[in-house]
Scaffold this active site. Structure first.
Site, PDB file in Angstrom:
ATOM      1  CB  SER A 103      -0.896   0.008   1.244  1.00  0.00           C
ATOM      2  OG  SER A 103      -1.521   1.266   1.420  1.00  0.00           O
TER       3      SER A 103
ATOM      4  CE1 TYR B 217      -4.288  -2.372   4.977  1.00  0.00           C
ATOM      5  CE2 TYR B 217      -3.594  -0.107   4.583  1.00  0.00           C
ATOM      6  CZ  TYR B 217      -4.014  -1.331   4.110  1.00  0.00           C
ATOM      7  OH  TYR B 217      -4.151  -1.537   2.754  1.00  0.00           O
TER       8      TYR B 217
END
Length: 203
Positions: A85, A98
């Site tokens: 990401s 995350y």
């Protein structure tokens, strides 16, 4: 052929690998995309939810990559796309676990790219920004005005990942705005781009 497997269960991953080998099915391209995220202050979130994220995004991804990469190395060919990401480049307020998990995926991919290249196996990290996949709803994520402007459709993200994998690249960040964000992170002090990204992600 479709196999339904709980990828958060490492034992189930090992069993899937065994079943495929017993059926003589070789995996030439592995797209390791399983993962989930949650938005919110770290200490206010449930510990079980944070650990479940680590289990799927880190432990299970590592297991899947390990068992199938061994087969690819033995055959002398294969391609692995690990989905990280844009947040993997930076710790982000209210996305602590995350962003840390995606940083792990990015660094794992970079290391494996070099380790397995000489064995004929390509490993590439795909680092998308905000994509219109329904992920934000599941993650209970706030969609800020800035995120709406940056949001990409899934198709160009997928194309960027596949092209980078086929070209043997170490990583790819799809979308010009996302590329600019990474350059901004490299070129500015950590306190500045952390504050900027926090504003973009949290409003």
């Amino acid at each position: 052929m479709v196999e339904q497997v709980d990828l958060s269960d490492v034992a189930a991953v090992i069993q899937l690998h065994r079943r495929l080998r017993e059926q003589g099915i070789a995996i030439d391209i592995l797209i390791n995309n399983a993962g989930h995220g949650l938005q919110g202050p770290f200490v206010d979130s449930q510990l079980d939810a944070a650990l479940a994220m680590v289990q799927l995004d880190v432990a299970s991804l590592t297991a899947v990559t390990h068992v199938f990469a061994q087969d690819m190395r033995a055959r002398g060919r294969g391609k692995i796309l690990l989905v990280s990401s844009l947040l993997g480049y930076q710790g982000v307020q209210n996305f602590a676990v995350y962003s840390a998990a995606k940083a792990y995926v990015l660094r794992l991919s970079e290391a494996l790219h070099r380790e397995l290249k000489r064995d004929g196996v390509t490993v590439t990290a795909l680092c998308p920004g905000m994509s219109d996949t329904g992920f934000a709803t599941t993650a209970q994520q706030k969609i800020t005005p800035a995120l709406k402007l940056l949001m990409m459709q899934p198709a160009p993200v997928v194309r960027a990942g596949i092209r980078a994998l086929q070209a043997g690249r170490i990583s790819v960040v799809p979308g010009w705005a996302n590329k600019v964000s990474v350059i901004f992170m490299w070129a500015t002090p950590r306190w500045l781009h952390q504050a900027f990204l926090s504003r973009v992600m949290n409003g």
